[in-house]
Design a protein around this motif. Structure first.
Motif, PDB file in Angstrom:
ATOM      1  N   GLN A   1      57.671 -33.540  61.964  1.00  0.00           N
ATOM      2  CA  GLN A   1      57.562 -33.784  63.406  1.00  0.00           C
ATOM      3  C   GLN A   1      56.152 -33.497  63.910  1.00  0.00           C
ATOM      4  O   GLN A   1      55.604 -34.240  64.718  1.00  0.00           O
ATOM      5  N   VAL A   2      55.553 -32.415  63.419  1.00  0.00           N
ATOM      6  CA  VAL A   2      54.180 -32.071  63.836  1.00  0.00           C
ATOM      7  C   VAL A   2      53.222 -33.178  63.411  1.00  0.00           C
ATOM      8  O   VAL A   2      52.376 -33.627  64.195  1.00  0.00           O
ATOM      9  N   LEU A   3      53.351 -33.611  62.162  1.00  0.00           N
ATOM     10  CA  LEU A   3      52.423 -34.617  61.639  1.00  0.00           C
ATOM     11  C   LEU A   3      52.579 -35.984  62.302  1.00  0.00           C
ATOM     12  O   LEU A   3      51.627 -36.747  62.369  1.00  0.00           O
ATOM     13  N   THR A   4      53.791 -36.293  62.761  1.00  0.00           N
ATOM     14  CA  THR A   4      54.028 -37.625  63.326  1.00  0.00           C
ATOM     15  C   THR A   4      53.958 -37.668  64.854  1.00  0.00           C
ATOM     16  O   THR A   4      54.136 -38.723  65.450  1.00  0.00           O
ATOM     17  N   THR A   5      53.729 -36.522  65.474  1.00  0.00           N
ATOM     18  CA  THR A   5      53.605 -36.488  66.933  1.00  0.00           C
ATOM     19  C   THR A   5      52.238 -37.018  67.330  1.00  0.00           C
ATOM     20  O   THR A   5      51.209 -36.552  66.842  1.00  0.00           O
ATOM     21  N   SER A   6      52.240 -37.997  68.225  1.00  0.00           N
ATOM     22  CA  SER A   6      50.964 -38.584  68.631  1.00  0.00           C
ATOM     23  C   SER A   6      50.204 -37.615  69.539  1.00  0.00           C
ATOM     24  O   SER A   6      50.796 -36.833  70.276  1.00  0.00           O
ATOM     25  N   GLY A   7      48.891 -37.687  69.435  1.00  0.00           N
ATOM     26  CA  GLY A   7      48.026 -36.884  70.289  1.00  0.00           C
ATOM     27  C   GLY A   7      47.761 -35.470  69.795  1.00  0.00           C
ATOM     28  O   GLY A   7      47.082 -34.710  70.469  1.00  0.00           O
TER      29      GLY A   7
END
Length: 178
Positions: free
Chosen positions: A13-19
């Protein structure tokens, strides 16, 4: 399995969260956590498969010839117990059986010894009191010796938390953790 899966899910989730911008140190830590937890899951699944194999009615073929010293060396290397910083490891192979040629299943025998050493290492924790550790170091010992009826005993002994005598028989049940 749940804990490492939750960790993998969180980092995904951290890696795929934009921004979200991550510095190199954070990326390295995430990479290490993903690798460590993937290895934990793989190890648990492999242990479950081993248990399934052991529980099946399949006869384990004993087509290999090895010495007790060879089996123990492979297990010690695979378990990495000699590099455990929190304990002292001692190996004691009776001289009369050191070079004895035995018919076995090398892979299964080594795996069994490795699991015993892994458990001894895992449940032999360092003392939180530095003086206690110096005066009473944690230890794991592996003994290989002959029995009176012409068999071999492989004994793993440790100073870990132990098992209550009235619970000891439960260790032979499937998926039991005491």
């Amino acid at each position: 399995i749940r804990t490492p899966l939750n960790i993998l899910s969180g980092f995904t989730q951290v890696l795929t969260t934009s921004g979200i911008a991550l510095d190199e140190k954070a990326k390295e830590e995430i990479k290490k956590n993903i690798t460590d937890n993937t290895n934990r899951i793989t190890d648990v699944v492999n242990k479950m498969l081993d248990l399934s194999d052991a529980s099946s009615s399949t006869v384990i073929e004993r087509n290999d010839v090895a010495t007790p010293e060879q089996l123990v060396s492979l297990a010690v290397e695979e378990s990495k117990i000699t590099s455990a910083q929190h304990l002292f490891f001692e190996l004691n192979i009776d001289a009369s059986v050191k070079e004895l040629q035995i018919h076995t299943n090398e892979k299964q025998a080594t795996r069994l010894l490795t699991l015993l050493l892994d458990n001894a290492c895992k449940f032999t924790k360092p003392s939180h009191n530095p003086l206690s550790h110096r005066n009473n170091p944690q230890e794991v010992r592996l003994f290989v010796k002959p029995t009176d009826n012409h068999q071999l005993e492989f004994i793993v002994e440790d100073t870990g938390i132990g098992i209550k005598p009235d619970e000891a028989e439960h260790i032979f049940e499937e998926i039991v953790q005491l």
